[in-house]
Scaffold this active site. Structure first.
Site, PDB file in Angstrom:
ATOM      1  N   LYS A  20      40.657  51.557 167.217  1.00 56.65           N
ATOM      2  CA  LYS A  20      40.701  50.191 167.746  1.00 56.65           C
ATOM      3  C   LYS A  20      39.341  50.003 168.257  1.00 56.65           C
ATOM      4  O   LYS A  20      38.654  51.067 168.716  1.00 56.65           O
ATOM      5  CB  LYS A  20      41.697  50.069 168.455  1.00 56.65           C
ATOM      6  CG  LYS A  20      43.175  50.108 167.829  1.00 56.65           C
ATOM      7  CD  LYS A  20      43.123  48.907 166.807  1.00 56.65           C
ATOM      8  CE  LYS A  20      44.508  48.507 166.312  1.00 56.65           C
ATOM      9  NZ  LYS A  20      45.354  49.583 165.560  1.00 56.65           N
TER      10      LYS A  20
HETATM   11  C1  LIG Z   1      48.578  44.364 164.489  1.00 54.16           C
HETATM   12  C2  LIG Z   1      49.101  45.503 165.202  1.00 54.16           C
HETATM   13  N1  LIG Z   1      49.981  45.415 166.192  1.00 54.16           N
HETATM   14  C3  LIG Z   1      50.383  46.401 167.089  1.00 54.16           C
HETATM   15  C4  LIG Z   1      49.792  48.011 166.660  1.00 54.16           C
HETATM   16  C5  LIG Z   1      50.389  48.957 167.151  1.00 54.16           C
HETATM   17  O1  LIG Z   1      49.470  49.584 168.068  1.00 54.16           O
HETATM   18  P1  LIG Z   1      49.679  50.985 168.797  1.00 54.16           P
HETATM   19  O2  LIG Z   1      49.466  52.252 167.820  1.00 54.16           O
HETATM   20  O3  LIG Z   1      48.592  50.953 169.782  1.00 54.16           O
HETATM   21  O4  LIG Z   1      50.883  50.918 169.376  1.00 54.16           O
HETATM   22  C6  LIG Z   1      48.907  47.906 165.427  1.00 54.16           C
HETATM   23  C7  LIG Z   1      48.374  49.054 165.252  1.00 54.16           C
HETATM   24  O5  LIG Z   1      47.526  49.520 164.251  1.00 54.16           O
HETATM   25  C8  LIG Z   1      48.224  46.949 164.898  1.00 54.16           C
HETATM   26  O6  LIG Z   1      47.590  46.870 164.003  1.00 54.16           O
END
Ligand SMILES: Cc1ncc(COP(=O)(O)O)c(C=O)c1O
Length: 399
Positions: free
Chosen positions: A198
Site C-alpha cells: 500500500k
Molecule cells: C479495497 C480494499 N479494502 C480493504 C483491504 C484490506 O486491507 P488490509 O490487508 O490492511 O486488511 C484491501 C487490501 O488489499 C483492499 O484492497
C-alpha cells in the site's frame, strides 16, 4: 511484421516496498527501547496521521484496514440483519467485515470507467429492492479503486438523506482528495491500509479515522478487548493492574515497531505519491496511442489521485488479458489483476444469488483490467522497460 525486441536485462517486480535508512533506524530504536507493543510511538503516529489530514479528526492505529472497517461498522451500529452497501469491484475485506457483524453486503455495480460507486447507481440499486430489505440499509462503504477518489460529496449527501452511516474504505486512497478535501474527512469513519504493497506500509497495519468523538471512543475500547483503557495507560499508570472489560472487544492494536515504520514513512508520503503519479504519467504517455489499450482515468481538477494501482484496460477482453499477464511475466515484468469482483467469488455469488448480468460495470472492468508495476522506488530504466514490454507482450498475447 515481427514485434520489436525488448531489452531483457531489467527485471521489474510487481511491487517493492519503499524502505529507507530512516525507516530502519526508527524501527531499531523501538526494538532497543524495550517497549514493543502499542505505546508512545503508536500515539505519535496517530497524532501525525490526523495532522496530515488537516486535524479535526481522531486517528486510531490498528492491525489492518480490515480491522479498521470492522471497528467502524460496529461503532456506527451495524448489527444482525442490517444491509450495508458495498461495491462489486473490491477486495473481499470490504464485504467480509459486514458478515462479521451478522449484517449482509448489498452489492452494487460500479462505473466501469473509474471502478467506483456513483450516488446515482447506489440510489437506483437501493430503490429497486423489495421491502423490508430496502429499509434495512444502515451504511454505505465506498472504495476508491486504485486511489482515484469517489464522488464523496454526492455519496455522503445521499447517505445523509437516507439516514445511512458512511464508512469509507480508503485502503488505496492515501493521500487522496476530493474537491480539495482529503479522503478521511468526508465519511463518519475512514479505514486506511498499511499492508506491504500500500501507499504507506508497515508490513501489516491500518488506521481508522473519525471526526466523531463518540465513535472514536467506541473504537478505542473495541480495538483492545473491550477494555476501558489503552495498553500504554495500563502499564504506565500507578494502579497499573486494574482495568474493566466493558464489551467483548477485539485484538486490533498496532505494535510500536509497526507504528515507527509508519511514522517514518509519513514524512515522505507526498513524495512517494508524487513518484507514483510520475510513473503513471509516463505509462499513460507511452501507452495511450496503442490500439486496443485504454489508460486509466486521471483525477478530475481539484481531486488528488493516490495512484496505488496503475489499472490498464485491455479492450480485447479476458483471454488476451490473461495471456498478456503471462507474457509480461515471460519478459520479466510482474503484472496482476485487480479485482476479481464479489459477484465472481463463490461465497458471495452463491449466498446472495449475484448474477454477472446485474454487474455489467464490474464485469467489464474485470474482463479488461491489468495492473502494471507501480512503486516509488522504480528506476527510469524499469519504467521504460514496462512501457516497451506491454506492446510486445500484447502482440504475443494476441497470437
Ligand atoms: C479495497 C480494499 N479494502 C480493504 C483491504 C484490506 O486491507 P488490509 O490487508 O490492511 O486488511 C484491501 C487490501 O488489499 C483492499 O484492497
Amino acid at each position: 511484421m515481427s514485434a520489436p525486441a525488448v531489452t531483457a536485462d531489467v527485471h521489474v517486480p510487481f511491487h517493492v516496498a519503499s524502505i529507507d535508512d530512516d525507516d530502519v533506524a526508527a524501527v531499531v530504536e523501538v526494538l532497543r527501547s524495550g517497549w514493543l507493543t502499542t505505546g508512545p510511538v503508536a500515539a505519535q503516529f496517530e497524532q501525525a496521521f490526523s495532522a496530515q489530514l488537516g486535524g479535526e479528526v481522531e486517528s486510531l492505529a490498528v492491525s489492518s484496514c480490515t480491522a479498521a472497517l470492522h471497528l467502524a461498522l460496529e461503532a456506527v451500529g451495524v448489527g444482525p440483519g442490517d444491509q450495508v452497501v458495498v461495491p462489486s469491484y473490491t477486495f473481499t475485506a470490504t464485504a467480509e467485515v459486514v458478515r462479521y457483524l451478522g449484517a449482509h453486503p448489498l452489492v452494487v455495480d460500479v462505473d466501469p470507467r473509474t471502478g467506483n460507486l456513483t450516488a446515482e447507481g447506489v440510489a437506483r440499486a437501493v430503490d429497486e429492492l423489495p421491502q423490508p430489505i430496502g429499509s434495512a440499509v444502515r451504511a454505505l462503504v465506498p472504495v476508491h479503486f486504485a486511489g482515484l477518489p469517489c464522488e464523496m460529496e454526492q455519496l455522503c449527501a445521499l447517505a445523509e438523506s437516507r439516514g445511512w452511516a458512511v464508512v469509507d474504505d480508503a485502503a488505496h486512497a492515501l493521500p487522496a482528495a476530493r474537491r480539495g478535501i482529503p479522503v478521511g474527512r468526508y465519511a463518519d469513519a475512514t479505514a486506511f491500509s498499511f499492508y506491504a504493497t500500500k501507499p504507506l506500509c508497515t508490513g501489516e497495519g491500518g488506521m481508522v479515522v473519525t471526526r466523531h468523538a463518540a465513535l472514536a471512543e467506541r473504537m478505542r475500547v473495541m480495538r483492545l478487548h473491550g477494555i476501558d483503557r489503552d495498553v500504554f495507560d495500563r502499564y504506565s499508570a500507578p494502579d497499573r493492574w486494574r482495568y474493566a472489560v466493558v464489551a467483548p472487544g477485539f485484538k486490533y492494536n498496532l505494535s510500536d515497531m509497526a507504528a515507527a515504520l509508519g511514522l517514518s514513512q509519513l514524512t515522505r508520503l507526498r513524495a512517494m505519491r508524487d513518484r507514483r503519479a510520475e510513473v503513471a504519467g509516463a505509462y499513460s504517455a507511452a501507452l495511450a496511442g496503442e490500439e486496443g489499450l485504454e489508460v486509466p482515468p486521471e483525477a478530475a481538477a481539484g481531486d488528488l489521485h493516490a495512484w496505488h494501482l496503475y489499472a490498464l484496460r485491455v479492450l480485447d477482453g479476458p483471454d488476451v488479458r490473461n495471456r498478456l499477464v503471462r507474457e509480461l511475466g515471460e519478459l520479466g515484468v510482474g503484472a496482476s489483476v485487480h479485482f476479481i469482483p464479489l459477484h465472481e467469488q463463490p461465497y458471495y455469488r452463491d449466498s446472495y444469488g449475484l448474477e454477472a448480468a446485474r454487474f455489467p460495470g464490474a464485469a467489464r472492468l474485470f474482463d479488461q483490467e491489468v495492473s502494471l508495476p507501480l512503486f516509488p522506488g522504480m528506476t527510469e530504466a524499469q519504467v521504460e522497460r514496462v512501457a516497451e514490454a506491454v506492446p510486445v507482450a500484447l502482440a504475443r498475447a494476441r497470437g
